[in-house]
Design an enzyme around this catalytic site. Structure first.
Site, PDB file in Angstrom:
ATOM      1  N   HIS A  47       4.693 -13.384 -34.392  1.00 19.55           N
ATOM      2  CA  HIS A  47       5.534 -13.630 -33.208  1.00 19.55           C
ATOM      3  C   HIS A  47       7.021 -13.792 -33.577  1.00 19.55           C
ATOM      4  O   HIS A  47       7.894 -13.516 -32.758  1.00 19.55           O
ATOM      5  CB  HIS A  47       5.104 -14.926 -32.504  1.00 19.55           C
ATOM      6  CG  HIS A  47       3.881 -14.808 -31.652  1.00 19.55           C
ATOM      7  ND1 HIS A  47       2.626 -14.619 -32.171  1.00 19.55           N
ATOM      8  CD2 HIS A  47       3.715 -14.889 -30.307  1.00 19.55           C
ATOM      9  CE1 HIS A  47       1.741 -14.584 -31.184  1.00 19.55           C
ATOM     10  NE2 HIS A  47       2.384 -14.752 -30.042  1.00 19.55           N
ATOM     11  N   GLU A  91       5.729 -16.968 -26.269  1.00 21.46           N
ATOM     12  CA  GLU A  91       4.704 -16.573 -25.289  1.00 21.46           C
ATOM     13  C   GLU A  91       5.166 -16.880 -23.860  1.00 21.46           C
ATOM     14  O   GLU A  91       4.759 -16.226 -22.916  1.00 21.46           O
ATOM     15  CB  GLU A  91       3.367 -17.279 -25.581  1.00 21.46           C
ATOM     16  CG  GLU A  91       2.652 -16.769 -26.830  1.00 21.46           C
ATOM     17  CD  GLU A  91       1.851 -15.475 -26.609  1.00 21.46           C
ATOM     18  OE1 GLU A  91       1.338 -15.257 -25.505  1.00 21.46           O
ATOM     19  OE2 GLU A  91       1.747 -14.676 -27.570  1.00 21.46           O
ATOM     20  N   ASP A  95      -4.347  -9.562 -32.504  1.00 15.87           N
ATOM     21  CA  ASP A  95      -3.535 -10.781 -32.634  1.00 15.87           C
ATOM     22  C   ASP A  95      -3.994 -11.776 -31.571  1.00 15.87           C
ATOM     23  O   ASP A  95      -4.643 -11.396 -30.592  1.00 15.87           O
ATOM     24  CB  ASP A  95      -2.033 -10.481 -32.446  1.00 15.87           C
ATOM     25  CG  ASP A  95      -1.170 -11.739 -32.605  1.00 15.87           C
ATOM     26  OD1 ASP A  95      -1.357 -12.466 -33.601  1.00 15.87           O
ATOM     27  OD2 ASP A  95      -0.322 -12.020 -31.739  1.00 15.87           O
ATOM     28  N   SER A  96      -3.623 -13.041 -31.783  1.00 15.54           N
ATOM     29  CA  SER A  96      -3.951 -14.066 -30.794  1.00 15.54           C
ATOM     30  C   SER A  96      -3.202 -13.827 -29.480  1.00 15.54           C
ATOM     31  O   SER A  96      -3.578 -14.384 -28.456  1.00 15.54           O
ATOM     32  CB  SER A  96      -3.586 -15.446 -31.345  1.00 15.54           C
ATOM     33  OG  SER A  96      -2.210 -15.477 -31.674  1.00 15.54           O
ATOM     34  N   CYS A 116      -2.077 -10.938 -37.467  1.00 13.64           N
ATOM     35  CA  CYS A 116      -1.887 -12.353 -37.152  1.00 13.64           C
ATOM     36  C   CYS A 116      -2.077 -13.134 -38.456  1.00 13.64           C
ATOM     37  O   CYS A 116      -3.132 -13.024 -39.096  1.00 13.64           O
ATOM     38  CB  CYS A 116      -2.943 -12.767 -36.133  1.00 13.64           C
ATOM     39  SG  CYS A 116      -2.958 -14.524 -35.754  1.00 13.64           S
ATOM     40  N   CYS A 161       4.610 -15.348 -39.351  1.00  9.32           N
ATOM     41  CA  CYS A 161       3.871 -15.360 -38.083  1.00  9.32           C
ATOM     42  C   CYS A 161       4.403 -14.153 -37.337  1.00  9.32           C
ATOM     43  O   CYS A 161       5.630 -13.955 -37.255  1.00  9.32           O
ATOM     44  CB  CYS A 161       4.149 -16.634 -37.296  1.00  9.32           C
ATOM     45  SG  CYS A 161       3.534 -16.554 -35.593  1.00  9.32           S
TER      46      CYS A 161
HETATM   47  N1  DGL Z   1       0.944 -14.407 -34.351  1.00  7.06           N
HETATM   48  C1  DGL Z   1       0.150 -15.366 -35.006  1.00  7.06           C
HETATM   49  C2  DGL Z   1       0.474 -15.411 -36.483  1.00  7.06           C
HETATM   50  O1  DGL Z   1       0.931 -14.432 -37.046  1.00  7.06           O
HETATM   51  C3  DGL Z   1       0.070 -16.781 -34.526  1.00  7.06           C
HETATM   52  C4  DGL Z   1       0.215 -17.155 -33.125  1.00  7.06           C
HETATM   53  C5  DGL Z   1      -0.639 -18.301 -32.707  1.00  7.06           C
HETATM   54  O2  DGL Z   1      -0.356 -19.464 -33.016  1.00  7.06           O
HETATM   55  O3  DGL Z   1      -1.623 -17.978 -32.069  1.00  7.06           O
HETATM   56  O4  DGL Z   1       0.243 -16.420 -37.112  1.00  7.06           O
END
Ligand code: DGL
Length: 275
Positions: free
Chosen positions: A195, A159, A11-12, A74, A193
């Site tokens: 997150h 974050e 993931d990012s 992600c 997403c």
């Molecule tokens: N967790 C990532 C997703 O599922 C995105 C987070 C980011 O913007 O880096 O899209």
């Protein structure tokens, strides 16, 4: 000691841990390596080229650590990089490796969750602009209408560990109001997403009770379980001694402190050098 061949989870940043948590619950026996590109998060507002470049670099790091299979936990990377990696990069790099994403597994089961056939998507700007959910859901359920809203403030709030504070309420309500103004018929919303599950309680507080909120972790874990049953050749290549390793491209001390919030238990990570 025999070399490990873990499942790689990418993931990012921290968001993929919400998916990893469920994968680990469904499939505890395998070895796993998690890699978060916290040094370059968020990916959500970046171009196709940049998301692909960053994602492919991290996927190769996981391959170099012995992973035959990598899950892009992600949505942004799945939306903007997966197809290029699968179709262009992998055949010339190592045709035996596999990279899977989170958008298809979610799209193929969404029909079970909606009666009105109006589905809402909360996602990063990158995922929304890619139209990946619109395209994928159309393939499985042409009768479903998809309504999308980009939520560029949610990942930074998470974050920066501000997601449980009062300031977050403003942006939770703002994006919910935007989505519901697109259609009064939405009865299911995908948190597209990885997150966003961290904001689930606040999201529920502002949503009418009849709207179902779909979180991806269990869906992706179930889909991976199914994939490994259908691909015994890949299953045979994976080692299953139950190890877990965590890497971040940023500061491991910082990563460990926040990863606990996502996983519900403490971990010790290492630094992955982007070079
Ligand atoms: N967790 C990532 C997703 O599922 C995105 C987070 C980011 O913007 O880096 O899209």
């Amino acid at each position: 000691m025999a070399p490990l061949h873990p499942i790689g989870i990418f993931d990012s940043g921290y968001g993929g841990l919400t998916v990893f948590k469920e994968i680990e619950r469904f499939l505890p026996g395998y070895d796993y390596i998690y890699l978060g590109d916290n040094a370059r998060v968020p990916y959500g507002n970046r171009s196709f080229e940049t998301v692909h470049e960053f994602t492919w670099q991290c996927v190769r790091m996981l391959f170099d650590m012995g992973c035959p299979l990598v899950i892009l936990a992600c949505n942004t990377a799945s939306a903007k990089a997966l197809r290029t990696i699968q179709q262009r990069d992998l055949p010339g790099y190592d045709a035996q490796k596999r990279v899977l994403g989170v958008i298809r597994p979610t799209s193929e089961i969404i029909g079970q969750y909606t009666e009105s056939r109006h589905v809402g998507i909360f996602a990063t700007r990158g995922t929304v602009v890619s139209e990946s959910y619109v395209i994928e859901i159309e393939k499985f359920f042409p009768d479903i209408k998809v309504h999308q809203v980009a939520c560029p403030m949610w990942v930074p709030l998470i974050e920066n560990n501000e997601h449980l504070n009062n300031g977050a309420d403003y942006f939770v309500k703002k994006y919910i109001d935007e989505l519901l103004s697109l259609s009064p018929d939405i009865d299911a919303i995908i948190l597209a997403c990885t997150h966003y599950p961290l904001l689930l309680d606040k999201i529920r507080d502002y949503l009418p009770n009849h709207i179902r909120v779909i979180v991806q972790g269990e869906i992706v874990a179930g889909s991976l379980q199914d994939y490994l049953q259908r691909h015994p050749e890949m299953n045979a290549r994976l080692t299953d001694t139950g190890t877990r390793k965590f890497y971040t491209t940023d500061d491991p001390v910082d990563f460990d402190a926040k990863a606990g919030l996502f996983l519900g238990h403490s971990i010790v990570s290492g630094h992955a050098d982007l070079g």
